[in-house]
Design a protein around this motif. Structure first.
Motif, PDB file in Angstrom:
ATOM      1  N   PRO A   1       7.262 -20.412  29.038  1.00 26.12           N
ATOM      2  CA  PRO A   1       6.293 -19.387  29.430  1.00 26.12           C
ATOM      3  C   PRO A   1       6.915 -18.053  29.812  1.00 26.12           C
ATOM      4  CG  PRO A   1       6.619 -20.956  31.211  1.00 26.12           C
ATOM      5  CD  PRO A   1       7.399 -21.469  30.042  1.00 26.12           C
ATOM      6  N   VAL A   2       6.225 -16.994  29.397  1.00 25.92           N
ATOM      7  CA  VAL A   2       6.563 -15.622  29.755  1.00 25.92           C
ATOM      8  C   VAL A   2       5.306 -14.980  30.327  1.00 25.92           C
ATOM      9  CG1 VAL A   2       7.415 -13.385  28.945  1.00 25.92           C
ATOM     10  CG2 VAL A   2       8.211 -15.498  27.830  1.00 25.92           C
ATOM     11  N   VAL A   3       5.412 -14.382  31.517  1.00 24.90           N
ATOM     12  CA  VAL A   3       4.283 -13.709  32.151  1.00 24.90           C
ATOM     13  C   VAL A   3       4.471 -12.206  31.990  1.00 24.90           C
ATOM     14  CG1 VAL A   3       2.949 -13.403  34.266  1.00 24.90           C
ATOM     15  CG2 VAL A   3       4.102 -15.588  33.823  1.00 24.90           C
ATOM     16  N   LEU A   4       3.456 -11.534  31.439  1.00 24.78           N
ATOM     17  CA  LEU A   4       3.525 -10.109  31.140  1.00 24.78           C
ATOM     18  C   LEU A   4       2.596  -9.356  32.091  1.00 24.78           C
ATOM     19  CD1 LEU A   4       3.342 -10.472  27.243  1.00 24.78           C
ATOM     20  CD2 LEU A   4       5.389 -10.224  28.646  1.00 24.78           C
ATOM     21  N   LEU A   5       3.178  -8.520  32.958  1.00 21.17           N
ATOM     22  CA  LEU A   5       2.444  -7.872  34.048  1.00 21.17           C
ATOM     23  C   LEU A   5       2.347  -6.372  33.788  1.00 21.17           C
ATOM     24  CD1 LEU A   5       4.240  -9.923  36.814  1.00 21.17           C
ATOM     25  CD2 LEU A   5       1.858 -10.209  36.068  1.00 21.17           C
ATOM     26  N   HIS A   6       1.118  -5.907  33.610  1.00 21.07           N
ATOM     27  CA  HIS A   6       0.887  -4.537  33.136  1.00 21.07           C
ATOM     28  C   HIS A   6       1.027  -3.498  34.246  1.00 21.07           C
ATOM     29  CE1 HIS A   6      -3.184  -3.977  34.891  1.00 21.07           C
ATOM     30  NE2 HIS A   6      -3.359  -5.261  34.646  1.00 21.07           N
ATOM     31  N   GLY A   7       1.026  -2.258  33.810  1.00 22.20           N
ATOM     32  CA  GLY A   7       1.152  -1.133  34.727  1.00 22.20           C
ATOM     33  C   GLY A   7      -0.193  -0.531  35.100  1.00 22.20           C
ATOM     34  N   TRP A   8      -0.125   0.416  36.003  1.00 18.73           N
ATOM     35  CA  TRP A   8      -1.284   1.181  36.470  1.00 18.73           C
ATOM     36  C   TRP A   8      -1.466   2.365  35.532  1.00 18.73           C
ATOM     37  CZ3 TRP A   8      -2.064   6.226  38.014  1.00 18.73           C
ATOM     38  CH2 TRP A   8      -3.167   6.497  38.844  1.00 18.73           C
ATOM     39  N   PRO A   9      -2.676   2.665  35.120  1.00 19.85           N
ATOM     40  CA  PRO A   9      -3.974   2.071  35.464  1.00 19.85           C
ATOM     41  C   PRO A   9      -4.542   1.267  34.289  1.00 19.85           C
ATOM     42  CG  PRO A   9      -4.296   4.309  34.664  1.00 19.85           C
ATOM     43  CD  PRO A   9      -2.831   3.983  34.452  1.00 19.85           C
ATOM     44  N   LEU A  10      -3.682   0.549  33.578  1.00 16.65           N
ATOM     45  CA  LEU A  10      -4.080  -0.080  32.320  1.00 16.65           C
ATOM     46  C   LEU A  10      -4.484  -1.540  32.522  1.00 16.65           C
ATOM     47  CD1 LEU A  10      -1.337   1.559  30.075  1.00 16.65           C
ATOM     48  CD2 LEU A  10      -3.653   2.370  30.548  1.00 16.65           C
ATOM     49  N   THR A  11      -4.404  -2.325  31.460  1.00 15.92           N
ATOM     50  CA  THR A  11      -4.792  -3.736  31.487  1.00 15.92           C
ATOM     51  C   THR A  11      -3.717  -4.551  30.772  1.00 15.92           C
ATOM     52  OG1 THR A  11      -5.930  -3.833  29.334  1.00 15.92           O
ATOM     53  CG2 THR A  11      -7.199  -2.951  31.211  1.00 15.92           C
ATOM     54  N   GLY A  12      -3.927  -5.852  30.717  1.00 10.88           N
ATOM     55  CA  GLY A  12      -2.999  -6.702  30.003  1.00 10.88           C
ATOM     56  C   GLY A  12      -2.891  -6.390  28.522  1.00 10.88           C
ATOM     57  N   ASP A  13      -3.864  -5.672  27.977  1.00 12.10           N
ATOM     58  CA  ASP A  13      -3.806  -5.291  26.559  1.00 12.10           C
ATOM     59  C   ASP A  13      -2.576  -4.439  26.252  1.00 12.10           C
ATOM     60  OD1 ASP A  13      -6.178  -6.644  26.342  1.00 12.10           O
ATOM     61  OD2 ASP A  13      -7.434  -4.861  26.098  1.00 12.10           O
ATOM     62  N   THR A  14      -1.992  -3.836  27.288  1.00  3.57           N
ATOM     63  CA  THR A  14      -0.712  -3.139  27.159  1.00  3.57           C
ATOM     64  C   THR A  14       0.285  -3.941  26.330  1.00  3.57           C
ATOM     65  OG1 THR A  14      -0.915  -2.013  29.309  1.00  3.57           O
ATOM     66  CG2 THR A  14       1.306  -2.378  28.484  1.00  3.57           C
ATOM     67  N   PHE A  15       0.266  -5.264  26.529  1.00  2.00           N
ATOM     68  CA  PHE A  15       1.330  -6.116  26.000  1.00  2.00           C
ATOM     69  C   PHE A  15       0.945  -6.894  24.750  1.00  2.00           C
ATOM     70  CE2 PHE A  15       2.994  -5.949  30.477  1.00  2.00           C
ATOM     71  CZ  PHE A  15       4.226  -5.384  30.156  1.00  2.00           C
ATOM     72  N   ASP A  16      -0.157  -6.567  24.112  1.00  2.00           N
ATOM     73  CA  ASP A  16      -0.574  -7.337  22.946  1.00  2.00           C
ATOM     74  C   ASP A  16       0.506  -7.381  21.856  1.00  2.00           C
ATOM     75  OD1 ASP A  16      -2.958  -8.011  24.086  1.00  2.00           O
ATOM     76  OD2 ASP A  16      -4.220  -7.076  22.552  1.00  2.00           O
ATOM     77  N   ASP A  17       1.083  -6.240  21.530  1.00  2.00           N
ATOM     78  CA  ASP A  17       2.076  -6.211  20.453  1.00  2.00           C
ATOM     79  C   ASP A  17       3.313  -7.015  20.831  1.00  2.00           C
ATOM     80  OD1 ASP A  17       0.731  -4.464  18.528  1.00  2.00           O
ATOM     81  OD2 ASP A  17       0.995  -2.899  20.015  1.00  2.00           O
ATOM     82  N   LEU A  18       3.789  -6.859  22.060  1.00  2.00           N
ATOM     83  CA  LEU A  18       4.942  -7.632  22.507  1.00  2.00           C
ATOM     84  C   LEU A  18       4.620  -9.117  22.537  1.00  2.00           C
ATOM     85  CD1 LEU A  18       7.763  -7.975  23.717  1.00  2.00           C
ATOM     86  CD2 LEU A  18       6.768  -7.454  25.963  1.00  2.00           C
ATOM     87  N   ALA A  19       3.431  -9.479  23.000  1.00  3.37           N
ATOM     88  CA  ALA A  19       3.054 -10.893  23.092  1.00  3.37           C
ATOM     89  C   ALA A  19       3.050 -11.551  21.719  1.00  3.37           C
ATOM     90  CB  ALA A  19       1.689 -11.034  23.759  1.00  3.37           C
ATOM     91  N   VAL A  20       2.551 -10.850  20.725  1.00  2.00           N
ATOM     92  CA  VAL A  20       2.555 -11.402  19.365  1.00  2.00           C
ATOM     93  C   VAL A  20       3.987 -11.722  18.932  1.00  2.00           C
ATOM     94  CG1 VAL A  20       2.131 -10.870  16.935  1.00  2.00           C
ATOM     95  CG2 VAL A  20       0.382 -10.356  18.648  1.00  2.00           C
TER      96      VAL A  20
ATOM     97  N   GLY B   1       7.652  -7.019  33.726  1.00  3.16           N
ATOM     98  CA  GLY B   1       6.777  -6.127  34.471  1.00  3.16           C
ATOM     99  C   GLY B   1       6.957  -4.691  34.045  1.00  3.16           C
ATOM    100  N   PHE B   2       5.863  -4.066  33.624  1.00  2.00           N
ATOM    101  CA  PHE B   2       5.888  -2.646  33.259  1.00  2.00           C
ATOM    102  C   PHE B   2       5.368  -1.819  34.424  1.00  2.00           C
ATOM    103  CE2 PHE B   2       3.505   1.082  31.809  1.00  2.00           C
ATOM    104  CZ  PHE B   2       4.538   1.818  31.238  1.00  2.00           C
ATOM    105  N   SER B   3       6.077  -0.775  34.811  1.00  2.00           N
ATOM    106  CA  SER B   3       5.665   0.175  35.834  1.00  2.00           C
ATOM    107  C   SER B   3       5.319  -0.556  37.137  1.00  2.00           C
ATOM    108  CB  SER B   3       4.490   1.025  35.316  1.00  2.00           C
ATOM    109  OG  SER B   3       4.297   2.153  36.130  1.00  2.00           O
ATOM    110  N   MET B   4       4.061  -0.499  37.611  1.00  2.00           N
ATOM    111  CA  MET B   4       3.761  -1.185  38.868  1.00  2.00           C
ATOM    112  C   MET B   4       3.899  -2.693  38.724  1.00  2.00           C
ATOM    113  SD  MET B   4      -0.348  -1.228  39.790  1.00  2.00           S
ATOM    114  CE  MET B   4      -0.030  -2.189  41.271  1.00  2.00           C
ATOM    115  N   GLY B   5       3.836  -3.209  37.485  1.00  2.00           N
ATOM    116  CA  GLY B   5       4.056  -4.628  37.256  1.00  2.00           C
ATOM    117  C   GLY B   5       5.460  -5.069  37.621  1.00  2.00           C
TER     118      GLY B   5
END
Length: 293
Positions: free
Chosen positions: A22-41, A94-98
């Motif tokens: 498992p890898v947990v992808l934690l987005h930044g402010w003020p966005l959502t988890g969709d930030t990481f869709d390309d990386l997650a794929v 974790g990206f930015s605040m993540g």
């Protein structure tokens, strides 16, 4: 859609893609988890299982009045892992605040709970300037950001996202559609979560959390032209405080490297988390570790 219940009853949305370590992808402010869709794929294609939450107050998660502090954010990650049935060590990105969630989760849960860590354009170790942190952002500048948001949150976000992606008259590293997508994500958050989460990432000192990374494979990615979270007081300082970490500087890149440097960003993260089995339970010497309270 998949939701986990936090300690206070807040419903937390998350995506659960793929199978494997498992890898947990934690987005930044003020966005959502969709930030990481390309990386997650890319990670799923490399054999990983990706857990991609929307932080409380943002995206598809609930918008409670309280809970916008890093102890609660870290507990929310633990609640999501419990809901997903994951009790083995996890890799954290974790990206930015993540990045603050990566730091606080690791210090609260313990080294055995984390197999690897990635800080991308992260607010760690500290954003606000102080006598012992001269490379930070002056409090007056942070206060001005809050003032602008409260006067015209939508207008502020439009301008903020241009700086976020280094988008201007002479430099347009992303399309207008990417700006529009970021704006839509930002406006999904409530006003209270937006202001309170900003206060959390701006005001939290993560230096006490960083000794927990001793022995954990750690990667730091940061743009040298990041105007939102300047590298001098964050990425380079994190490297100093986690000496064994690998720091990769993206020369001339702004804050939002997951879009402006997408191919390189995905390659760097995937290679790091798949190198010699990195990100597996073997990195921490165990395979089933209970969540700490």
């Amino acid at each position: 859609m998949t939701y986990a219940k936090a300690k206070d009853g807040t419903m937390l949305y998350y995506k659960d893609w793929g199978q494997g370590d498992p890898v947990v992808l934690l987005h930044g402010w003020p966005l959502t988890g969709d930030t990481f869709d390309d990386l997650a794929v890319k990670l799923v294609e490399a054999g990983k299982r990706c857990i991609i939450p929307d932080r409380r107050g943002f995206g598809r998660s609930d918008q409670p009045w309280n809970g916008y502090d890093y102890d609660t954010f870290a507990d929310d990650v633990a609640a999501i892992l419990e809901d997903a049935g994951i009790n083995q060590p996890v890799a954290l990105v974790g990206f930015s605040m993540g990045g603050g969630e990566v730091a606080r989760f690791t210090s609260k849960q313990g080294r055995g709970r984390v197999s690897a860590a990635v800080f991308a354009s992260s607010v760690v170790p500290k954003v606000v300037q102080s006598e012992d942190w001269p490379d930070g952002v002056p409090q007056s500048k942070l206060d001005d950001i809050t003032k602008q948001m409260k006067e015209d949150r939508a207008g502020f976000m439009k301008t903020f996202l241009q700086q976020f992606y280094g988008w201007g008259v002479l430099s347009r590293p992303v399309s207008e559609a990417v700006l529009d997508s970021g704006f839509q994500q930002a406006m999904m958050a409530g006003a209270r979560p937006t202001y309170a989460a900003a206060a959390a990432w701006a005001g939290t000192d993560f230096r006490p959390d960083l000794p927990a990374f001793d022995g954990i494979p750690t990667l730091i990615l940061h743009g040298t032209s990041d105007a939102n979270v300047p590298i001098e007081g964050t990425g380079r300082k994190t490297k100093e405080l986690i000496p064994h970490a690998t720091l990769i500087e993206y020369d001339g890149s702004p804050h939002g490297i997951f879009e402006t440097d997408k191919e390189r960003f995905c390659k760097d993260v995937v290679e790091f988390l798949t190198r010699e089995g990195r990100g597996t339970s073997a990195d921490t010497g165990g395979s089933a570790i209970p969540l700490a309270n």
